[in-house]
Scaffold this motif. Structure first.
Motif, short mmCIF file in Angstrom:
data_model
loop_
_atom_site.label_atom_id
_atom_site.label_comp_id
_atom_site.label_asym_id
_atom_site.label_seq_id
_atom_site.Cartn_x
_atom_site.Cartn_y
_atom_site.Cartn_z
N PRO A 53 1.00 -1.08 0.03
CA PRO A 53 -0.07 0.08 0.15
C PRO A 53 0.89 1.31 -0.03
O PRO A 53 0.09 2.15 -0.26
CB PRO A 53 -0.77 -0.23 1.22
N ASN A 54 2.31 1.16 0.46
CA ASN A 54 3.05 2.50 0.57
C ASN A 54 3.92 2.23 -0.81
O ASN A 54 4.68 1.36 -0.69
CB ASN A 54 3.49 2.34 2.05
N LYS A 55 4.11 3.19 -1.45
CA LYS A 55 5.04 3.39 -2.42
C LYS A 55 6.59 3.05 -1.86
O LYS A 55 7.30 2.51 -2.63
CB LYS A 55 5.33 4.66 -3.30
N ASN A 56 7.04 3.72 -1.01
CA ASN A 56 8.38 3.41 -0.14
C ASN A 56 8.64 2.04 0.16
O ASN A 56 9.51 1.41 0.13
CB ASN A 56 8.62 4.44 0.82
N ALA A 57 7.57 1.68 0.74
CA ALA A 57 7.47 -0.04 1.26
C ALA A 57 7.61 -0.80 -0.03
O ALA A 57 8.31 -1.84 0.27
CB ALA A 57 6.35 -0.29 2.11
N GLU A 58 7.03 -0.46 -1.17
CA GLU A 58 7.20 -1.24 -2.09
C GLU A 58 8.66 -1.12 -2.85
O GLU A 58 9.18 -2.24 -3.21
CB GLU A 58 6.19 -0.84 -3.44
N THR A 59 9.27 0.01 -2.81
CA THR A 59 10.69 -0.11 -3.08
C THR A 59 11.64 -0.88 -2.36
O THR A 59 12.31 -1.45 -2.74
CB THR A 59 11.19 1.47 -3.12
N ILE A 60 11.34 -0.69 -1.07
CA ILE A 60 12.21 -1.66 0.00
C ILE A 60 11.86 -3.01 -0.37
O ILE A 60 12.74 -3.91 -0.30
CB ILE A 60 11.88 -0.94 1.30
N LYS A 61 10.70 -3.43 -0.53
CA LYS A 61 10.34 -4.70 -0.89
C LYS A 61 11.24 -5.37 -2.06
O LYS A 61 11.57 -6.34 -2.34
CB LYS A 61 8.69 -5.03 -1.16
N VAL A 62 11.23 -4.38 -3.25
CA VAL A 62 11.83 -4.83 -4.25
C VAL A 62 13.46 -4.76 -4.24
O VAL A 62 13.95 -5.78 -4.74
CB VAL A 62 11.71 -3.63 -5.52
N VAL A 63 13.77 -3.91 -3.29
CA VAL A 63 15.29 -4.18 -2.89
C VAL A 63 15.57 -5.37 -2.45
O VAL A 63 16.64 -5.88 -2.65
CB VAL A 63 15.73 -2.89 -2.16
N ARG A 64 14.95 -5.67 -1.25
CA ARG A 64 15.09 -6.95 -0.52
C ARG A 64 15.17 -8.20 -1.50
O ARG A 64 15.94 -8.98 -1.60
CB ARG A 64 14.11 -7.06 0.54
N LEU A 65 14.03 -8.21 -2.30
CA LEU A 65 13.77 -9.35 -3.21
C LEU A 65 14.84 -9.47 -4.28
O LEU A 65 15.43 -10.49 -4.41
CB LEU A 65 12.48 -9.10 -4.09
N SER A 66 15.31 -8.22 -4.78
CA SER A 66 16.39 -8.38 -5.59
C SER A 66 17.83 -8.69 -4.75
O SER A 66 18.70 -9.68 -5.61
CB SER A 66 16.82 -6.97 -6.30
N LEU A 67 17.93 -8.30 -3.71
CA LEU A 67 19.16 -8.63 -2.78
C LEU A 67 19.11 -10.29 -2.64
O LEU A 67 20.18 -10.88 -2.48
CB LEU A 67 19.49 -7.69 -1.76
N ILE A 68 18.10 -10.57 -2.17
CA ILE A 68 17.70 -12.12 -1.86
C ILE A 68 18.05 -13.01 -3.17
O ILE A 68 18.78 -13.94 -3.04
CB ILE A 68 16.27 -12.37 -1.27
#
Length: 169
Positions: A53-68
């Protein structure tokens, strides 16, 4: 008597460790059916594509997914140029204070129960998420083999993910 006891212990340790190693080499065969590059059959892939629901949270989720994906999937690697361009476009370096805390809280909730099964399915769907026609960020992660680097341990399936460091302090 002492020597026999020592040899018996050594034998038990050797056979026990090889049995654990053999059992931990691969993941259960029934996972293969759902480890696809299609969100219709890969539940974990479909969940990864749902926006937060939050654009910034989505950014952090994408960063974490890519790092994982880039660090824990066999043969996968994060493209640094694409990653830096994404971070700049998304405004990652401007996240600070309460905005950072709220975004991390929402994004980390998605990873709360992240386990080896989630990782295996994520690795199988890397191309769909981050490939040339990726749904989140195209060309961010080179797909690799579609399997996790580490072996599956049914006694300890959950993965501890390190926290992200705040940008610029």
């Amino acid at each position: 008597m002492g020597r026999i006891f020592k040899n018996l212990i050594l034998l038990v340790v050797m056979t026990g460790s090889s049995a654990v190693g053999a059992a931990a080499e691969d993941f259960p065969a029934y996972w293969r059916k759902t480890m696809t590059n299609d969100p219709q059959t890969n539940f974990y892939l479909a969940e990864a594509l749902k926006p937060l629901p939050n654009k910034n949270a989505e950014t952090i989720k994408v960063v974490r997914l890519s790092l994982i994906a880039g660090n824990l999937c066999l043969g996968a690697a994060v493209d640094r140029r694409t990653g830096e361009a994404f971070l700049q476009r998304a405004g990652y370096n401007r996240l600070r204070g309460k905005t950072w805390d709220e975004a991390v809280f929402l994004a980390d909730d998605w990873f709360k129960y992240f386990n080896y099964r989630s990782l295996a399915h994520l690795c199988a769907g890397i191309d769909y998420i981050f490939g040339p026609e990726g749904k989140l960020v195209p060309n961010l992660v080179k797909p690799g083999k579609g399997e996790p680097k580490g072996s599956y341990d049914p006694q300890n399936p959950y993965l501890r993910l390190p926290p992200l460091r705040k940008p610029n302090g």
